[in-house]
Structures are given as C-alpha cells and as structure tokens.
Design a protein around this motif. Structure first.
Motif, mmCIF file in Angstrom:
data_model
loop_
_atom_site.group_PDB
_atom_site.id
_atom_site.type_symbol
_atom_site.label_atom_id
_atom_site.label_comp_id
_atom_site.label_asym_id
_atom_site.label_seq_id
_atom_site.Cartn_x
_atom_site.Cartn_y
_atom_site.Cartn_z
ATOM 1 N N ARG A 131 1.432 -11.908 2.007
ATOM 2 C CA ARG A 131 1.831 -11.840 0.340
ATOM 3 C C ARG A 131 1.384 -13.145 -0.240
ATOM 4 O O ARG A 131 1.438 -14.298 0.392
ATOM 5 C CB ARG A 131 3.262 -11.658 0.169
ATOM 6 C CG ARG A 131 3.745 -10.068 0.852
ATOM 7 C CD ARG A 131 3.053 -8.973 0.222
ATOM 8 N NE ARG A 131 3.644 -7.725 0.810
ATOM 9 C CZ ARG A 131 3.137 -7.127 1.858
ATOM 10 N NH1 ARG A 131 2.235 -7.598 2.668
ATOM 11 N NH2 ARG A 131 3.870 -6.071 2.414
ATOM 12 N N THR A 160 3.762 -11.944 9.206
ATOM 13 C CA THR A 160 3.716 -11.819 7.738
ATOM 14 C C THR A 160 3.914 -13.405 7.081
ATOM 15 O O THR A 160 4.722 -13.883 7.575
ATOM 16 C CB THR A 160 4.642 -10.942 7.106
ATOM 17 O OG1 THR A 160 4.547 -9.551 7.685
ATOM 18 C CG2 THR A 160 4.441 -10.845 5.617
ATOM 19 N N ALA A 190 12.689 -10.528 4.861
ATOM 20 C CA ALA A 190 12.120 -9.044 4.440
ATOM 21 C C ALA A 190 13.179 -8.486 3.238
ATOM 22 O O ALA A 190 12.867 -7.934 2.547
ATOM 23 C CB ALA A 190 12.250 -8.306 5.618
ATOM 24 N N LEU A 216 10.698 -6.200 1.120
ATOM 25 C CA LEU A 216 9.946 -5.875 2.308
ATOM 26 C C LEU A 216 10.793 -4.799 3.434
ATOM 27 O O LEU A 216 10.225 -4.124 4.389
ATOM 28 C CB LEU A 216 9.175 -6.901 3.067
ATOM 29 C CG LEU A 216 8.259 -7.830 1.933
ATOM 30 C CD1 LEU A 216 7.567 -9.058 2.614
ATOM 31 C CD2 LEU A 216 7.473 -6.966 1.312
ATOM 32 N N LYS A 255 9.312 -4.423 7.129
ATOM 33 C CA LYS A 255 9.107 -5.544 7.776
ATOM 34 C C LYS A 255 10.323 -6.054 8.185
ATOM 35 O O LYS A 255 11.685 -5.587 7.609
ATOM 36 C CB LYS A 255 8.400 -6.687 6.812
ATOM 37 C CG LYS A 255 7.305 -6.183 6.405
ATOM 38 C CD LYS A 255 6.134 -6.074 7.312
ATOM 39 C CE LYS A 255 4.781 -6.030 6.708
ATOM 40 N NZ LYS A 255 3.594 -6.013 7.749
ATOM 41 N N ILE A 301 4.526 -11.806 -4.655
ATOM 42 C CA ILE A 301 5.817 -11.624 -4.050
ATOM 43 C C ILE A 301 6.829 -12.348 -4.872
ATOM 44 O O ILE A 301 8.115 -11.797 -4.836
ATOM 45 C CB ILE A 301 5.880 -12.391 -2.682
ATOM 46 C CG1 ILE A 301 6.938 -11.876 -1.680
ATOM 47 C CG2 ILE A 301 5.683 -13.670 -2.679
ATOM 48 C CD1 ILE A 301 6.924 -10.062 -1.248
#
Length: 440
Positions: free
Chosen positions: A125, A91, A372, A377, A381, A147
């Motif tokens: 993101r 990510t 995360a 997240l 995540k 984000i």
C-alpha cells in the motif's frame, strides 16, 4: 483437478491469540481450510511439509522508504520488496517522501503506483503525504487509495517534502478526519532539535553521543503532546511512528484512556541497538529519533510485553554508501536512516522470544494483526483464517544463523545487523498463495 493449489501440512500455526498444529489449504490465493485435529484428506498441486516449523501470518511492515521513482539508486521496489519477502513480510506500506516526485498529489501517486505494480514481489500500500502545499490535495489522494497520510513535525531531510507547521497539521487533520483516514506523524520538536544541534556543532561536539543528545526524548514528548492535542480537537485518527522511548508510549497509552483514537509504533532498532552501538558502528546506525541507552531498550520491551506498543515497523530508510559517511568525523553530516527491513522478524525472535520470553502470539499481534486492524485490512490481512489472503511466513524457530552481507537483498547491502547472531529464521514466504521466497 485438485481442490487446492497448495497445502501446508503439519505446521505449528501461530495467530495473535492461539498456537496449534494443523494443516492449511489454499486455493486461488485464499485460505479455504484449516484443520487442527485431522489432516486435510485431499491432495494439492503443491504441498509443503512443515513438520517442526511455525507458520505465522505474513508480516505487515507499515513503514518503509523504497524511494521509487526518482531515487531508485537508494532503493527500489524490486530490491526492497525482495528484502521484505526474505524477512517474512507479505505487505508493506511505502512512505511518500523519498520518491521524486513525492506522493503528495494524484500525479505522484500514479507514478509510484505504476512502479510498485510492475516490480514488487509482495503486496503493498502507499502512504500519501501531508505538507504545507497540499492540504487541498488530500481528498484526491484519499480517492486514489492511500493507506493514510504522513507528516513530519521537523525537517524530513528531503527538499521536495516540507515539514508541517502547526497550522498545516491542524488544517490537515481536520480534512483527514472528514475523510475518515489516519495521520502518521514523525514527532520531534524542530525548536529543540535545531537549537541543540547548532549548539553542539558550534562547540565542535559532533560524535554519535552528541548527535543523540541533540535529539533528546523530551523533543519527542513535546511534539507528541502537541499533536495529541490536535487529534483531540479535530477527531483525527493518529499514528505515532518510530517511538524511541517508553515515555512516548506512556503518553499514547494515557491518550487512549482519554478516548483519543491513537496508536504507536516502534522499530526493531530501538529494541536492539543503543547509543553505544551507534558509537561503535558509526553512520550505518544513525537514525532519527536516535538510538537510546540500554535502560530505554529494556523499558520499551516492558511496554511491548504489556501490549502498549501497537505496531512494529522497520522504518527501512536506505541510502547509498557514500551518503552514510561522517565527513571529518561529524556524525551530524551523515545521512540518517537504518536499513533493516529484512531483519525485523529476526530481531523480534532473538531479542524478544528467546531472550525475554515474549510469546509468539504477542509478536504476531504487533507485526501482523494490529497493523491489519489499524489500517483497515483485517481479516483479509494479518490473520490465518478461512477467507483470508494466503499471506504466510514459515519459520524455523530454533535455527541459528549469522547475518552476512551476501544474505541481504537490499540495493546497498549494508545494515547494523550484519555479523549479529540470530535464532529463529524465516525460511519460506507466501503471498496470496504464491511462494515468493524459499531456501534463501
């Protein structure tokens, strides 16, 4: 039909607080079983034998510049995300400024989102920007799903993305606090850096060392103190990006102790490269804030070991080779930005785990779990746990390799890490249960 799409067997599973041998069962992009004592008995459509390998939560790179749309010739979502995947990143958070238009309103967001959705091989993101012109647009960006927001306290180098004066920062932080979001800040003092840069160049002092001296640590400290005071006054969550010195980290640590909601990020290049490397390598190692001396590198590692550094972001900021030139030997005139997104984990394993005995759990904490948690997240995540996304990096901890130009997936395969020997290599990257990178 199998109960699993993928089983990873016999690997050494590493989390932010544990390390154990086990199997991981994956179905429809999620981790649905983890066993530590006995193997998963069922079969899967695909299996990976991870004997001798370590399995980490996929890295979350909170700080990349992929520049699309508008500057795809610098880097784009296809090449950039492939580079990230090769380095174990599952990510990434793309910064708002180098694309054209920048991500400072709904239109800019939707244009970038369209390109990212079509081309990225990993999850992602998007950051929104805070600039003097768009305080009234922050709410629409928040509803788009950014984000967080990014602001510069000194010129960004991009004409379409202006830096924020103090009034913009304060008003923007009030609004971001109201929205329950977070502001990431490039913190350098414009007054200090502009005056010192003019002075140096007027005196004909234009070397790598002169550039670094024109952006001293005190410039970061002044800006960080200022924006921390605004965070305290507004209640805005704050994230200090690319801290080049442990002195900056210390300021953040002290602010946390006073109750300010703030986190701090540093980058692999501040943990591995010095002003001496900049002198030797030239513009390929130019960045802002600039590289520091060897002592500062060691102080940063001490802060890393103590858990004072929350996040590692690559600040991958690529540009075409013709922009990475010191015109007439003037380092001030070369574009600043280091290409390093593919090498974050390699640097942390070589310089951290092997050379300085930093535990793998601490590395996982800063590249996966903390990001995360900080950005909302977790545990989807940044975690290897039942119910989490099957975002994983499988590494060969003992494998030595020399980074070669042809190994890089960047649009422009240049990097200050080319020719360096690393120990610890990402061999397979899995995003939501799908293998996106393996065997090079």
């Amino acid at each position: 039909m199998s109960d699993y799409d993928l089983i990873i067997r016999n690997g050494i599973i590493v989390t932010s607080d544990n390390c154990f041998k086990g199997d991981i069962g994956i179905k429809e992009g999620k981790i649905i079983e983890i066993t530590a004592q006995a193997p998963i008995k069922d079969k899967a459509e695909k299996e990976i034998d991870a004997v001798g390998y370590h399995i980490l939560p996929g890295l979350i790179d909170t700080h990349v510049h992929l520049n699309e749309p508008g500057r795809t010739e610098w880097e784009g979502f296809s090449t950039g995300s492939k580079s990230l995947a090769a380095g174990g990143v599952t990510t990434f958070f793309d910064m708002p400024l180098n694309s054209n238009p920048p991500t400072i309103n709904k239109v800019g967001f939707e244009l970038k989102q369209e390109q990212a959705h079509m081309k990225s091989v990993t999850d992602y993101r998007l950051w929104g920007g805070l600039v003097p012109e768009n305080v009234s647009n922050l709410e629409e960006l928040h509803h788009c799903g950014v984000i967080g927001f990014k602001a510069f306290m000194s010129p960004s180098g991009i004409d379409e993305f202006h830096h924020s004066d103090d009034v913009t920062l304060f008003k923007g932080m009030n609004e971001i606090a109201r929205l329950g979001s977070i502001l990431a800040v490039h913190a350098e003092s414009t007054v200090i850096t502009d005056q010192l840069a003019c002075q140096k160049q007027n005196e004909g002092k234009v070397s790598a060392k002169d550039f670094c001296e024109s952006r001293p640590i005190i410039s970061e400290l002044e800006a960080v103190r200022r924006v921390l005071s605004y965070a305290e006054a507004t209640g805005c969550k704050l994230h200090i990006v690319h801290a080049s010195s442990s002195k900056v980290v210390k300021l953040v640590t002290e602010a946390k102790q006073r109750g300010i909601d703030v986190s701090v990020e540093t980058c692999p290049h501040y943990l591995s490269l010095t002003v001496e490397d900049f002198t030797e390598l030239g513009p390929i190692a130019k960045c802002a804030p600039p590289l520091r001396d060897t002592e500062e590198v060691e102080f940063l590692w001490a802060a890393f070991a103590n858990g004072e550094i929350d996040v590692i972001g690559s600040d991958h900021s690529p540009a075409p080779p013709n922009m990475k030139q010191a015109l007439n030997g003037n380092l001030f005139r070369a574009w600043g930005g280091i290409s390093g997104a593919q090498s974050t984990l390699s640097v942390l394993l070589e310089e951290g785990y092997w050379k300085r005995n930093i535990p793998l759990q601490r590395i996982v904490q800063t590249v996966s779990t903390n990001p995360a948690k900080r950005f909302g997240l977790f545990p989807t995540k940044g975690s290897i746990s039942v119910g989490s996304d099957a975002d994983l990096a499988i590494i060969h901890l003992n494998q030595r390799f020399t980074l070669k130009k042809e190994d890089l997936f960047y649009r422009h395969p240049h990097s200050p890490y080319i020719g360096k020997v690393f120990r610890g290599k990402n061999v397979t990257t899995i995003v939501k249960g799908s293998i996106v990178f393996t065997d090079g």
